[in-house]
Design a protein around this motif. Structure first.
Motif, short mmCIF file in Angstrom:
data_model
loop_
_atom_site.label_atom_id
_atom_site.label_comp_id
_atom_site.label_asym_id
_atom_site.label_seq_id
_atom_site.Cartn_x
_atom_site.Cartn_y
_atom_site.Cartn_z
N GLN A 1 31.38 84.57 48.66
CA GLN A 1 31.75 85.77 48.89
C GLN A 1 31.00 86.73 48.17
O GLN A 1 30.76 86.58 46.94
CB GLN A 1 33.19 85.98 48.48
CG GLN A 1 34.19 84.93 49.24
CD GLN A 1 35.69 85.29 49.30
OE1 GLN A 1 35.98 86.31 48.56
NE2 GLN A 1 36.55 84.28 49.38
N GLY A 2 30.59 87.68 48.88
CA GLY A 2 29.92 88.89 48.04
C GLY A 2 30.82 89.54 47.15
O GLY A 2 32.00 89.88 47.40
N ARG A 3 30.17 90.00 45.95
CA ARG A 3 30.96 90.79 45.20
C ARG A 3 30.76 92.12 45.16
O ARG A 3 29.84 92.60 45.77
CB ARG A 3 30.37 90.42 43.45
CG ARG A 3 30.63 89.05 43.12
CD ARG A 3 30.65 88.93 41.63
NE ARG A 3 30.86 87.47 41.54
CZ ARG A 3 30.61 87.01 40.26
NH1 ARG A 3 30.01 87.77 39.27
NH2 ARG A 3 30.72 85.78 39.77
N MET B 1 36.99 87.47 45.39
CA MET B 1 37.85 86.69 45.14
C MET B 1 37.48 85.40 44.38
O MET B 1 38.37 84.82 44.04
CB MET B 1 38.44 86.16 46.69
CG MET B 1 39.01 87.38 47.27
SD MET B 1 40.67 87.94 46.64
CE MET B 1 41.40 86.41 46.62
N ASP B 2 36.12 85.16 44.41
CA ASP B 2 35.83 83.84 43.61
C ASP B 2 35.38 84.04 41.98
O ASP B 2 35.30 83.19 41.32
CB ASP B 2 34.29 83.32 44.60
CG ASP B 2 34.74 83.00 45.86
OD1 ASP B 2 35.89 82.44 45.80
OD2 ASP B 2 34.11 83.06 46.48
N GLY C 1 29.20 86.13 33.48
CA GLY C 1 29.34 85.72 35.01
C GLY C 1 30.44 84.91 34.79
O GLY C 1 30.54 83.72 34.12
N PHE C 2 31.69 84.99 35.49
CA PHE C 2 32.91 84.09 35.63
C PHE C 2 33.19 83.70 36.78
O PHE C 2 33.03 84.40 38.00
CB PHE C 2 34.02 84.84 35.11
CG PHE C 2 34.01 85.08 33.57
CD1 PHE C 2 34.92 84.36 32.76
CD2 PHE C 2 33.60 86.09 33.07
CE1 PHE C 2 34.76 84.58 31.34
CE2 PHE C 2 33.39 86.25 31.81
CZ PHE C 2 34.01 85.66 30.80
N HIS C 3 33.49 82.43 37.03
CA HIS C 3 34.11 81.85 38.35
C HIS C 3 35.80 81.89 38.24
O HIS C 3 36.24 81.32 37.30
CB HIS C 3 33.40 80.31 38.65
CG HIS C 3 33.91 79.78 39.91
ND1 HIS C 3 33.75 80.48 41.19
CD2 HIS C 3 34.70 78.64 39.89
CE1 HIS C 3 34.55 79.60 41.88
NE2 HIS C 3 35.08 78.47 41.31
N ILE C 4 36.23 82.14 39.19
CA ILE C 4 37.83 82.25 39.13
C ILE C 4 38.16 80.79 39.51
O ILE C 4 38.00 80.28 40.59
CB ILE C 4 38.46 83.19 40.07
CG1 ILE C 4 38.04 84.71 39.37
CG2 ILE C 4 40.00 82.87 40.22
CD1 ILE C 4 38.54 85.97 40.48
N ILE C 5 38.98 80.10 38.65
CA ILE C 5 39.55 78.75 38.79
C ILE C 5 40.87 78.52 38.96
O ILE C 5 41.27 77.40 39.51
CB ILE C 5 38.75 77.74 37.78
CG1 ILE C 5 39.34 78.24 36.38
CG2 ILE C 5 37.40 77.80 37.71
CD1 ILE C 5 39.10 77.25 35.09
N LEU D 1 44.98 90.32 44.18
CA LEU D 1 43.60 90.41 43.99
C LEU D 1 42.98 91.07 45.42
O LEU D 1 42.20 91.97 45.19
CB LEU D 1 42.86 89.16 43.49
CG LEU D 1 41.24 89.18 43.37
CD1 LEU D 1 40.90 90.41 42.45
CD2 LEU D 1 41.09 87.86 42.95
N GLU D 2 43.31 90.51 46.44
CA GLU D 2 43.05 90.89 47.73
C GLU D 2 43.56 92.62 47.89
O GLU D 2 42.75 93.32 48.17
CB GLU D 2 43.62 90.21 48.85
CG GLU D 2 43.26 88.63 49.06
CD GLU D 2 43.95 87.94 50.05
OE1 GLU D 2 45.24 88.37 50.42
OE2 GLU D 2 43.42 86.86 50.35
#
Length: 110
Positions: free
Chosen positions: A7-9, A35-36, A89-93, A103-104
């Motif tokens: 998904q684009g940031r 969202m990611d 850079g972080f990935h939401i896990i 968040l949405e």
């Protein structure tokens, strides 16, 4: 560099702080968000492959969002030009359903 995001940031002019949920330590300011995952400008020198439980806190009122709790994996870091800060850079896990809805909502308002 190969783009692996699904998904684009979105860049943001909102002031969104990230705080360690356990210690209350301020980790930094969100530069872009999806969202990611997210990119952070940090005062702390963060390490790759570190896991964090975070609170994302808007510094200005955002309708329906006081904070978002999530788990994130730090995928990469780069030193900032001043040598005292870093980009990360972080990935939401880990994101509970109610936090996903927040968040949405936040992304919709950006």
């Amino acid at each position: 560099m190969e783009e692996r995001r699904q998904q684009g940031r979105r860049s943001t002019e909102l002031l969104l702080e990230v705080v360690d949920a356990h210690t209350g330590q301020r980790l930094g300011r969100i530069v872009d968000l999806s969202m990611d995952g997210f990119m952070l400008f940090s005062e702390a020198l963060l390490t790759c492959d570190s896991l964090w439980e975070c609170r994302l806190i808007p510094l200005s009122p955002i309708e329906g969002v006081q904070e978002i709790r999530l788990g994130a994996d730090c995928l990469w870091t780069r030193p900032a030009a001043d040598g005292q800060h870093c980009w990360a850079g972080f990935h939401i896990i880990d994101l509970a359903e109610d936090q996903e809805a927040l968040l949405e909502n936040l992304l919709h308002q950006m």
